[in-house]
Design an enzyme around this catalytic site. Structure first.
Site, mmCIF file in Angstrom:
data_model
loop_
_atom_site.group_PDB
_atom_site.id
_atom_site.type_symbol
_atom_site.label_atom_id
_atom_site.label_comp_id
_atom_site.label_asym_id
_atom_site.label_seq_id
_atom_site.Cartn_x
_atom_site.Cartn_y
_atom_site.Cartn_z
ATOM 1 N N ASP A 1 23.103 -60.744 71.262
ATOM 2 C CA ASP A 1 23.441 -62.076 71.759
ATOM 3 C C ASP A 1 24.023 -62.887 70.602
ATOM 4 O O ASP A 1 24.043 -62.439 69.464
ATOM 5 C CB ASP A 1 22.229 -62.751 72.402
ATOM 6 C CG ASP A 1 21.093 -62.999 71.427
ATOM 7 O OD1 ASP A 1 21.322 -62.883 70.206
ATOM 8 O OD2 ASP A 1 19.982 -63.316 71.872
ATOM 9 N N GLY B 1 22.997 -65.729 69.300
ATOM 10 C CA GLY B 1 22.073 -66.548 68.520
ATOM 11 C C GLY B 1 22.095 -68.005 68.928
ATOM 12 O O GLY B 1 21.288 -68.806 68.456
ATOM 13 N N ASP C 1 27.827 -69.975 72.649
ATOM 14 C CA ASP C 1 27.911 -70.872 73.804
ATOM 15 C C ASP C 1 26.884 -71.979 73.637
ATOM 16 O O ASP C 1 25.963 -71.859 72.831
ATOM 17 C CB ASP C 1 27.665 -70.102 75.111
ATOM 18 C CG ASP C 1 26.253 -69.536 75.178
ATOM 19 O OD1 ASP C 1 25.777 -68.996 74.151
ATOM 20 O OD2 ASP C 1 25.605 -69.632 76.237
ATOM 21 N N GLN D 1 28.492 -70.963 81.871
ATOM 22 C CA GLN D 1 27.498 -72.037 81.848
ATOM 23 C C GLN D 1 27.711 -72.929 83.082
ATOM 24 O O GLN D 1 28.119 -72.440 84.114
ATOM 25 C CB GLN D 1 27.597 -72.814 80.530
ATOM 26 C CG GLN D 1 27.087 -72.030 79.319
ATOM 27 C CD GLN D 1 25.575 -71.819 79.326
ATOM 28 O OE1 GLN D 1 24.843 -72.443 80.078
ATOM 29 N NE2 GLN D 1 25.097 -70.924 78.475
ATOM 30 N N GLY E 1 22.223 -70.084 80.623
ATOM 31 C CA GLY E 1 21.677 -71.403 80.929
ATOM 32 C C GLY E 1 20.703 -71.458 82.082
ATOM 33 O O GLY E 1 20.431 -72.525 82.614
ATOM 34 N N ASP F 1 17.722 -58.877 80.471
ATOM 35 C CA ASP F 1 16.871 -58.736 79.284
ATOM 36 C C ASP F 1 15.817 -59.823 79.342
ATOM 37 O O ASP F 1 16.051 -60.895 79.902
ATOM 38 C CB ASP F 1 17.685 -58.899 77.998
ATOM 39 C CG ASP F 1 17.930 -60.371 77.680
ATOM 40 O OD1 ASP F 1 17.224 -60.909 76.804
ATOM 41 O OD2 ASP F 1 18.794 -60.995 78.319
ATOM 42 N N CYS G 1 1.613 -44.415 87.633
ATOM 43 C CA CYS G 1 2.498 -44.515 86.462
ATOM 44 C C CYS G 1 2.464 -43.229 85.643
ATOM 45 O O CYS G 1 1.407 -42.617 85.458
ATOM 46 C CB CYS G 1 2.084 -45.706 85.598
ATOM 47 S SG CYS G 1 3.163 -45.957 84.170
ATOM 48 N N CYS H 1 3.482 -43.059 82.389
ATOM 49 C CA CYS H 1 3.585 -43.344 80.952
ATOM 50 C C CYS H 1 2.408 -42.744 80.179
ATOM 51 O O CYS H 1 1.376 -42.380 80.753
ATOM 52 C CB CYS H 1 3.690 -44.850 80.697
ATOM 53 S SG CYS H 1 2.116 -45.741 80.736
ATOM 54 N N CYS I 1 -1.062 -44.500 80.767
ATOM 55 C CA CYS I 1 -1.733 -44.233 82.047
ATOM 56 C C CYS I 1 -2.156 -42.776 82.192
ATOM 57 O O CYS I 1 -3.126 -42.478 82.893
ATOM 58 C CB CYS I 1 -0.825 -44.635 83.204
ATOM 59 S SG CYS I 1 -0.590 -46.428 83.290
#
Length: 378
Positions: free
Chosen positions: A90, A92, A152, A194, A223, A273, A311, A313, A316
């Protein structure tokens, strides 16, 4: 080198594929946040094992520490952190604007915005810095991330409409300057839409951003998730998605509660994200197929069943709720690791199921199933 292929749709929900120099990304995709070159409480090997396709890095934090010179000497961000899959960075900008609200450290910092750029004091030493659109592109080109974001101006909620329009114009101006500053062919730039919380401003933002379409690989919706009611977030997302080009990826920045992801997928968003799964893992809030578990609660003290029997993973497959609670209460570092493995896997598995459901034209059914899960507090 870079390509987006829209495979199929179910209503407005989209199933796609992004090709990058560091690999293919199946969409819709959730991108774990690796703010400082690492996803908190995770190793890259663990990220691989749970099906991570791409991670996000933060320009503000990496610029401050370790700094662009060190990353440059290392041969770029991929080499520095030893990650050979795609990276999105991104600009920042969000972090810089958050400094004024005291979101980092213990004090509020001075942030001055002008058409030229943003002057700010960092949260580490209080040193002054100046971010321009050109500088932000230069930093990200040193990093060598696959996907870059332009600088931005992100406004807060609530905000005066006149100021929101001013910030919109500034964001468009900064986008034009970012495009002119971009040199590397092996990285792509997204445009950021935006327009705050008004439909007319959002439409105007899309119209203005689309003027640069030939230079942009995709579009970000910025935003949102800044304190506004959900119906506004969903409404603005819908307005923007209806106007964006069909054949380019769409990224809803910083939005990441499971229910918000599902609502946005239904409106046509491809990329997400958020720190929610990792942050919640470190505070003991865990997502499961039965509902949301607060692992700190004494009710799990003698519960020797897996955290989530559905799950796959590592957490689990190997450990009970009782043991996970013990680790968390004892403040063992492994508690954060095991919790994070699970929460991220929950998200990534959800996205795998979302992609399959769109292919099989049953997304709404899957969405309802997951909405029931996250509403249920165990």
């Amino acid at each position: 080198m870079f390509k987006f292929h829209l495979i199929t749709k179910d209503g407005k929900a989209r199933r796609g594929r992004i090709y990058t120099p560091h690999g293919v990304i199946e969409t819709p995709v959730f991108m774990p946040v690796g703010t400082q070159g690492t996803v908190k409480a995770m190793l890259h090997k663990l990220l691989d094992e749970i099906g991570t396709q791409i991670i996000l890095g933060n320009t503000y934090h990496l610029y401050l520490r370790p700094g662009t010179e060190i990353i440059k000497k290392a041969g770029g961000l991929h080499r520095f952190i030893s990650w050979n899959k795609p990276i999105l960075t991104d600009s920042g900008g969000y972090q810089v604007f958050s400094l004024a609200k005291g979101k980092f450290g213990n004090r509020k910092a001075k942030v001055k915005v002008s058409d030229e750029g943003v002057e700010f004091q960092d949260h580490l030493q209080g040193d002054k810095h100046f971010f321009t659109p050109e500088k932000v592109v230069e930093i990200q080109e040193i990093f060598g991330s696959d996907i870059m974001m332009p600088l931005d101006e992100c406004v807060e909620y609530p905000v005066d409409k006149n100021y929101a329009e001013k910030a919109l114009k500034r964001t468009i101006n900064w986008l034009e300057r970012s495009i002119k500053a971009k040199k590397r062919e092996d990285q792509v730039l997204f445009g950021i839409v935006q327009g705050a919380f008004w439909k007319d401003l959002r439409k105007k933002a899309v119209e203005e951003t689309l003027k640069f379409d030939e230079f942009l690989f995709g579009y970000s919706i910025g935003g949102l998730s800044v304190g506004e009611p959900k119906e506004i977030m969903y409404g603005m997302t819908e307005v923007v998605c209806e106007l964006l080009p069909e054949k380019k990826p769409r990224y809803l920045m910083g939005v990441g509660k499971p229910e918000d992801i599902l609502e946005a997928v239904e409106r046509g968003v491809d990329m997400f994200d958020c720190v929610v799964p990792t942050r919640n893992a470190r505070t003991g809030t865990l997502y499961t197929s039965q509902g949301v578990v607060d692992i700190r609660h004494s009710k799990w003290k003698e519960d020797f069943s897996p955290l989530d029997p559905e799950c796959d993973c590592y957490t689990c497959r190997n450990f009970s709720k009782a043991y996970l609670r013990h680790l968390f209460v004892a403040e063992e570092i492994s508690a954060y690791v095991l919790n994070t493995i699970h929460n991220l896997r929950f998200y990534l598995k959800m996205m795998e199921e979302v992609r399959k459901a769109i292919e099989e034209k049953r997304f709404k059914e899957l969405k309802e199933k997951y909405l029931q899960r996250v509403k249920n507090k165990l």
